[in-house]
Design a protein around this motif. Structure first.
Motif, mmCIF file in Angstrom:
data_model
loop_
_atom_site.group_PDB
_atom_site.id
_atom_site.type_symbol
_atom_site.label_atom_id
_atom_site.label_comp_id
_atom_site.label_asym_id
_atom_site.label_seq_id
_atom_site.Cartn_x
_atom_site.Cartn_y
_atom_site.Cartn_z
ATOM 1 N N ARG A 18 0.833 -1.212 0.000
ATOM 2 C CA ARG A 18 0.000 0.000 0.000
ATOM 3 C C ARG A 18 0.867 1.261 0.000
ATOM 4 N NH1 ARG A 18 -5.416 -0.600 1.047
ATOM 5 N NH2 ARG A 18 -6.089 -2.719 1.595
ATOM 6 N N ALA A 19 1.949 1.221 0.750
ATOM 7 C CA ALA A 19 2.836 2.383 0.803
ATOM 8 C C ALA A 19 3.442 2.661 -0.568
ATOM 9 C CB ALA A 19 3.932 2.161 1.839
ATOM 10 N N VAL A 20 3.919 1.612 -1.225
ATOM 11 C CA VAL A 20 4.527 1.789 -2.546
ATOM 12 C C VAL A 20 3.491 2.278 -3.553
ATOM 13 C CG1 VAL A 20 5.555 0.568 -4.506
ATOM 14 C CG2 VAL A 20 6.371 0.128 -2.186
ATOM 15 N N TYR A 21 2.310 1.663 -3.531
ATOM 16 C CA TYR A 21 1.285 2.059 -4.497
ATOM 17 C C TYR A 21 0.848 3.508 -4.286
ATOM 18 C CZ TYR A 21 -3.062 2.213 -7.140
ATOM 19 O OH TYR A 21 -4.053 2.576 -8.018
ATOM 20 N N SER A 22 0.596 3.873 -3.042
ATOM 21 C CA SER A 22 0.070 5.216 -2.773
ATOM 22 C C SER A 22 1.133 6.305 -2.933
ATOM 23 C CB SER A 22 -0.516 5.280 -1.363
ATOM 24 O OG SER A 22 0.451 4.934 -0.385
ATOM 25 N N GLU A 23 2.383 5.971 -2.706
ATOM 26 C CA GLU A 23 3.451 6.965 -2.788
ATOM 27 C C GLU A 23 4.084 7.032 -4.180
ATOM 28 O OE1 GLU A 23 5.362 8.970 -0.352
ATOM 29 O OE2 GLU A 23 3.485 8.908 0.772
ATOM 30 N N ALA A 24 4.023 5.923 -4.953
ATOM 31 C CA ALA A 24 4.809 5.884 -6.191
ATOM 32 C C ALA A 24 4.085 5.249 -7.363
ATOM 33 C CB ALA A 24 6.115 5.135 -5.926
ATOM 34 N N ARG A 25 2.757 5.240 -7.360
ATOM 35 C CA ARG A 25 2.050 4.542 -8.441
ATOM 36 C C ARG A 25 2.245 5.198 -9.801
ATOM 37 N NH1 ARG A 25 -1.694 6.929 -5.166
ATOM 38 N NH2 ARG A 25 -3.217 8.370 -6.062
ATOM 39 N N GLY A 26 2.654 6.441 -9.840
ATOM 40 C CA GLY A 26 2.901 7.107 -11.119
ATOM 41 C C GLY A 26 4.364 7.096 -11.528
ATOM 42 N N GLU A 27 5.185 6.393 -10.757
ATOM 43 C CA GLU A 27 6.619 6.361 -11.003
ATOM 44 C C GLU A 27 7.015 5.128 -11.809
ATOM 45 O OE1 GLU A 27 8.907 8.816 -9.958
ATOM 46 O OE2 GLU A 27 6.988 9.833 -9.665
ATOM 47 N N PRO A 28 8.195 5.147 -12.436
ATOM 48 C CA PRO A 28 8.670 3.949 -13.137
ATOM 49 C C PRO A 28 8.873 2.809 -12.137
ATOM 50 C CG PRO A 28 10.437 5.545 -12.913
ATOM 51 C CD PRO A 28 9.183 6.249 -12.503
ATOM 52 N N TYR A 29 8.952 1.591 -12.637
ATOM 53 C CA TYR A 29 9.079 0.438 -11.743
ATOM 54 C C TYR A 29 10.281 0.584 -10.812
ATOM 55 C CZ TYR A 29 9.382 -4.333 -10.065
ATOM 56 O OH TYR A 29 9.440 -5.438 -9.255
ATOM 57 N N LYS A 30 11.398 1.032 -11.341
ATOM 58 C CA LYS A 30 12.596 1.225 -10.528
ATOM 59 C C LYS A 30 12.311 2.196 -9.380
ATOM 60 C CE LYS A 30 17.462 2.625 -10.957
ATOM 61 N NZ LYS A 30 18.510 3.126 -11.901
ATOM 62 N N GLY A 31 11.491 3.209 -9.649
ATOM 63 C CA GLY A 31 11.133 4.177 -8.621
ATOM 64 C C GLY A 31 10.245 3.570 -7.547
ATOM 65 N N GLN A 32 9.407 2.605 -7.924
ATOM 66 C CA GLN A 32 8.574 1.914 -6.934
ATOM 67 C C GLN A 32 9.433 1.041 -6.022
ATOM 68 O OE1 GLN A 32 5.319 -0.149 -8.859
ATOM 69 N NE2 GLN A 32 4.917 1.561 -10.226
ATOM 70 N N VAL A 33 10.401 0.340 -6.620
ATOM 71 C CA VAL A 33 11.324 -0.460 -5.814
ATOM 72 C C VAL A 33 12.100 0.451 -4.864
ATOM 73 C CG1 VAL A 33 13.303 -2.026 -5.863
ATOM 74 C CG2 VAL A 33 11.542 -2.193 -7.627
ATOM 75 N N ALA A 34 12.476 1.622 -5.358
ATOM 76 C CA ALA A 34 13.246 2.566 -4.553
ATOM 77 C C ALA A 34 12.480 3.015 -3.312
ATOM 78 C CB ALA A 34 13.626 3.777 -5.407
ATOM 79 N N VAL A 35 11.186 3.283 -3.456
ATOM 80 C CA VAL A 35 10.373 3.688 -2.307
ATOM 81 C C VAL A 35 10.304 2.558 -1.283
ATOM 82 C CG1 VAL A 35 8.019 4.240 -1.556
ATOM 83 C CG2 VAL A 35 9.022 5.433 -3.512
ATOM 84 N N ALA A 36 10.112 1.335 -1.756
ATOM 85 C CA ALA A 36 10.099 0.192 -0.843
ATOM 86 C C ALA A 36 11.441 0.056 -0.139
ATOM 87 C CB ALA A 36 9.767 -1.088 -1.611
ATOM 88 N N ALA A 37 12.523 0.274 -0.875
ATOM 89 C CA ALA A 37 13.866 0.157 -0.293
ATOM 90 C C ALA A 37 14.095 1.197 0.795
ATOM 91 C CB ALA A 37 14.919 0.299 -1.395
ATOM 92 N N VAL A 38 13.593 2.404 0.600
ATOM 93 C CA VAL A 38 13.743 3.452 1.616
ATOM 94 C C VAL A 38 13.071 3.028 2.916
ATOM 95 C CG1 VAL A 38 13.007 5.779 2.268
ATOM 96 C CG2 VAL A 38 14.068 5.380 0.039
#
Length: 275
Positions: free
Chosen positions: A168-188
């Motif tokens: 949910r955190a990744v989707y709500s924070e980065a759903r408009g970002e490239p896949y690499k950007g979604q992984v990055a949010v999860a990594a943070v």
């Protein structure tokens, strides 16, 4: 003459109809067997995009990650052992029953929602009673719905509830970002859990007051779609595109200028990642 030679060479490439496993595949190879290899990689969850039959950098990168995860020799080359492992997984037909969801089906068959969606060309989590799905068969699961991949190589061992929060955190924070950007949010988020400056639980990090805009404004509770969950899995497996960041921000949406004091490591999509 030159044109004729080029055309002849092009024709010979097209005419080579190899089957997957009949030769060793590596960077630069072209053919139907490469296309089949790419389809297998997508089915396993190692996305290479639309299969084009060309063994490029994206395919090589996916093979390397697959080899890492499967304990194979890591060389980026699809030899006999790598191809046999890719071809080993079998599929069964399953008819959707009342009350089924993709998560429930994945749990039942010890696979992932991502794999089910890839194998059935599903763009959403919506399924219908009576719909026939191709299910990767790995045997029945007797544990959590999210204990569907080996966690021995995860950075953190997580519960089903924590997986849901991360997704949910990744989707709500980065759903408009490239896949690499979604992984990055999860990594943070994972980096924060492991950093002494932050709470040492996923729940503590995500729900820390004012830490994430999506939690504060309620977008966190949107139903996750797309690749958010797979991005979490990749981050758990150790992919950190940020290089160890514990902060990120979109300059267009900054509400506290304090964030600009943090040293920036990299930029991915619209987010800057910092320590």
């Amino acid at each position: 003459m030159v044109i004729a030679i080029i055309l002849l060479m092009g024709s010979s490439i097209i005419a080579e109809a190899y089957t997957l496993g009949s030769r060793t595949l590596m960077f630069g190879k072209v053919g139907e067997d490469v296309k089949e290899l790419q389809i297998k990689l997508n089915q396993w969850g190692y996305s290479v995009g639309a299969p084009d039959g060309i063994y490029g950098k994206g395919t090589e990168k996916a093979i390397i990650q697959f080899q890492k995860d499967q304990g194979l020799v890591i060389d980026g080359i699809a030899g006999r052992n790598t191809i046999n492992k890719l071809k080993a997984e079998k599929y069964i037909k399953y008819s959707v029953k009342p009350g089924d969801t993709l998560v429930k089906i994945a749990n039942k068959f010890n696979t992932t929602v991502w794999k089910i969606k890839v194998n059935n060309n599903l763009n959403t989590d919506v399924i219908y009673v009576g719909e026939r799905l191709n299910i990767p068969q790995s045997g029945p699961n007797t544990t959590s719905a999210y204990a569907i991949q080996s966690k021995s190589n995860y950075r953190l061992h997580i519960t089903e509830e924590e997986m849901d929060w991360l997704t949910r955190a990744v989707y709500s924070e980065a759903r408009g970002e490239p896949y690499k950007g979604q992984v990055a949010v999860a990594a943070v988020i994972l980096n924060r859990v492991l950093h002494p400056r932050f709470p040492n639980t996923i729940k503590g990090v995500i729900f820390e007051p004012w830490a994430f805009t999506a939690v504060h404004d309620g977008q966190f509770w949107l139903e996750p779609k797309g690749t958010a969950r797979q991005a979490v899995v990749d981050a758990l497996k150790g992919w950190d595109p940020t290089g160890g960041a514990t902060f990120y921000y979109n300059p267009a949406k900054v509400t506290s200028y304090w964030i600009y004091t943090r040293p920036v490591i990299t930029r991915i999509g619209r987010h800057y990642f910092a320590t």
